[in-house]
Scaffold this motif. Structure first.
Motif, PDB file in Angstrom:
ATOM      1  N   PRO A  16      -9.711 -37.504 -19.380  1.00 55.80           N
ATOM      2  CA  PRO A  16      -8.993 -38.776 -19.261  1.00 55.80           C
ATOM      3  C   PRO A  16      -7.522 -38.672 -18.902  1.00 55.80           C
ATOM      4  O   PRO A  16      -7.026 -39.469 -18.126  1.00 55.80           O
TER       5      PRO A  16
ATOM      6  N   ARG B  50     -14.209 -41.670 -12.692  1.00 61.03           N
ATOM      7  CA  ARG B  50     -12.776 -41.953 -12.769  1.00 61.03           C
ATOM      8  C   ARG B  50     -12.010 -41.196 -11.686  1.00 61.03           C
ATOM      9  O   ARG B  50     -11.850 -39.986 -11.757  1.00 61.03           O
TER      10      ARG B  50
ATOM     11  N   ASP C  35      -5.579 -34.065 -16.694  1.00 61.63           N
ATOM     12  CA  ASP C  35      -6.548 -33.892 -15.616  1.00 61.63           C
ATOM     13  C   ASP C  35      -6.118 -32.801 -14.647  1.00 61.63           C
ATOM     14  O   ASP C  35      -5.738 -33.058 -13.509  1.00 61.63           O
TER      15      ASP C  35
ATOM     16  N   LYS D 285      -1.842 -40.512 -15.986  1.00 61.26           N
ATOM     17  CA  LYS D 285      -2.379 -39.194 -16.293  1.00 61.26           C
ATOM     18  C   LYS D 285      -1.381 -38.105 -15.890  1.00 61.26           C
ATOM     19  O   LYS D 285      -0.359 -38.373 -15.265  1.00 61.26           O
TER      20      LYS D 285
ATOM     21  N   ASP E 193      -8.225 -45.793 -12.286  1.00 58.12           N
ATOM     22  CA  ASP E 193      -9.650 -45.757 -12.575  1.00 58.12           C
ATOM     23  C   ASP E 193     -10.194 -47.161 -12.317  1.00 58.12           C
ATOM     24  O   ASP E 193      -9.569 -48.163 -12.693  1.00 58.12           O
TER      25      ASP E 193
ATOM     26  N   HIS F 256      -5.130 -43.772 -15.966  1.00 58.65           N
ATOM     27  CA  HIS F 256      -6.311 -44.051 -16.787  1.00 58.65           C
ATOM     28  C   HIS F 256      -6.333 -45.532 -17.158  1.00 58.65           C
ATOM     29  O   HIS F 256      -5.310 -46.124 -17.506  1.00 58.65           O
TER      30      HIS F 256
ATOM     31  N   ASP G  90      -8.343 -48.103 -19.731  1.00 59.22           N
ATOM     32  CA  ASP G  90      -9.278 -48.350 -20.823  1.00 59.22           C
ATOM     33  C   ASP G  90     -10.015 -49.640 -20.489  1.00 59.22           C
ATOM     34  O   ASP G  90      -9.418 -50.719 -20.492  1.00 59.22           O
TER      35      ASP G  90
END
Length: 452
Positions: free
Chosen positions: A367, A415, A370, A431, A404, A420, A422
């Motif tokens: 997540p 993704r 990366d 990220k 994402d 990121h 949620d």
């Protein structure tokens, strides 16, 4: 929190002056199709059909970019990028695909484009990223030659409103996906598996491209291009049969669309299979399809290993696994393929057209920290630098994707984002790749001599 000590092995200064760095998105994947008076698209109906998408997920909410766009554009600006490549939803602007436009939809794109300019970002627009209004799908969609006229009318409406502020425009994103993936393989909307439908869509999507270029030239607009996806076709083994399979796959995936747009001709080996299913008089459209462009865009992600499948009708191909590491999509990581296509396009156009990598990126489940994304982007930007050193007129590079997002038939599982999301709270968190990119994009101080 992401490990912000990890960085790229390149800096902005390693690329030519004026080279454009950007991030890309698409409307249905991030905006939220249920907002702002948008009409239904064929993706809404495709996703509502059991078995077509993971958990029947769709783009009705997506990332709610429709309401959160100011903060999302801040993320592009704060990463130090120069440009934002976005798409305009046909179903948002014209809910029935024709007729009365949706004022709320046009107003949204007005605000979005002005928001880019206010942040110093060059707007790169795509007019069609797979959101065909459902009302047009009812009339045959891309199988119907009239789609080129409908698209021309939509283009005229949108660009009369926004064209004075758009830096660069491409009519259609990834025509292979619009036509073959969606009408022959059936993986994307409208989900058909029909060679006749595929042949007609393969031609009509390029005819629509040509009509849109014609309309925009008529409006006095410039910096117009074509964005095509490319996949590096490799034989699964050293047999003549696999060599032939790879060549034919390259013809269907790559040479058909490049040939139409840049050479006004389709490859003969592909016409052997598609010719009997093509619309009458298709040859008369090639001059319109092959109008002059100002740049050419490459969307590149992976390679494919091909072998013959004599048990299957034309094209008689099967895919084979390869030895390279793969992404969460199961795609091999093959930066050599990007270098291959950059060089190939340079040779095809004799170096006369600027080339832009309009999409490149990977799906990775990690997540925030990366490292896989950082390594992938660094390897492909390394291929881009090598291409430049070898004389390829490469003018820009866009990362897929900023956020994402909704990954079509894969729902929200894959993704691709620098940021990121949620999907429960819609909270955005940059990220490690976003932080690394931000450092790489820092501009070197201008010396007194350079200032003079």
């Amino acid at each position: 929190m992401p490990d912000t000590t990890t960085g790229f092995g390149f800096r902005r200064a390693d690329f030519p002056q004026g080279f454009t760095f950007g991030a890309a998105t698409s409307a249905y994947q991030i905006e939220g199709a249920r907002f702002g008076g948008a009409g239904p698209s064929h993706w809404d109906t495709f996703a509502a059909t059991p078995g077509n998408t993971v958990r029947a997920e769709d783009g009705r909410l997506a990332c709610d970019h429709y309401h959160r766009w100011p903060a999302d554009l801040d993320l592009v600006r704060d990463a130090g990028l120069d440009a934002y490549r976005f798409s305009i939803s046909w179903a948002r602007v014209m809910p029935e695909g024709r007729g009365t436009p949706n004022a709320e939809g046009l107003d949204f794109y007005d605000r979005l484009v002005d928001g880019m300019l206010a942040r110093g970002l060059a707007p790169w627009a795509t007019l069609y990223h797979w959101e065909l209004p459902a009302a047009l799908a009812d009339l045959g969609g891309w199988r119907n030659r009239d789609v080129a006229g409908w698209f021309a009318d939509y283009t005229a409406l949108v660009m009369a409103r926004l064209g004075d502020r758009i830096h660069a425009t491409a009519p259609v994103n990834e025509p292979w996906c619009v036509a073959w993936l969606s009408h022959f393989l059936g993986h994307h909307a409208p989900g058909l598996r029909d060679i006749r439908a595929a042949a007609r869509a393969m031609h009509h999507v390029l005819l629509a491209h040509g009509r849109a270029i014609e309309v925009m030239r008529g409006l006095g607009l410039g910096n117009l291009g074509a964005v095509m996806n490319f996949e590096y076709a490799l034989p699964a083994d050293e047999s003549a049969e696999s060599e032939h399979a790879a060549r034919l796959y390259d013809g269907i995936y790559n040479r058909w669309f490049v040939g139409g747009v840049l050479e006004r001709a389709y490859p003969e080996d592909v016409l052997e299979g598609l010719g009997p299913h093509m619309p009458d008089g298709w040859q008369d459209d090639m001059a319109l399809i092959g109008q002059d462009l100002d740049w050419i865009g490459i969307n590149y992600y992976t390679c494919k290993r091909l072998a013959a499948n004599p048990e299957s009708p034309w094209p008689g191909l099967r895919e084979a696994p390869g030895p390279l590491p793969t992404t969460d999509m199961g795609w091999e990581i093959c930066p050599d393929g990007l270098l291959h296509f950059l060089t190939r396009l340079k040779d095809l156009t004799s170096g006369r057209l600027p080339i832009v990598v309009t999409e490149n990126g990977l799906a990775a489940a990690t997540p925030l920290e990366d490292r896989e994304r950082i390594a992938y982007l660094e390897a492909h930007l390394g291929a881009a630098r090598q291409a430049i050193a070898e004389g390829v007129p490469l003018a820009g590079y866009f990362i897929w994707s900023l956020l994402d997002n909704y990954e079509w038939a894969f729902g929200y599982e894959k993704r691709f984002g620098l940021v990121h999301v949620d999907f429960e709270t819609l909270e955005r968190t940059p990220k490690a790749s976003w932080h690394a990119l931000r450092r790489a994009m820092e501009r070197e101080p201008v010396t007194a001599q350079e200032a003079r």
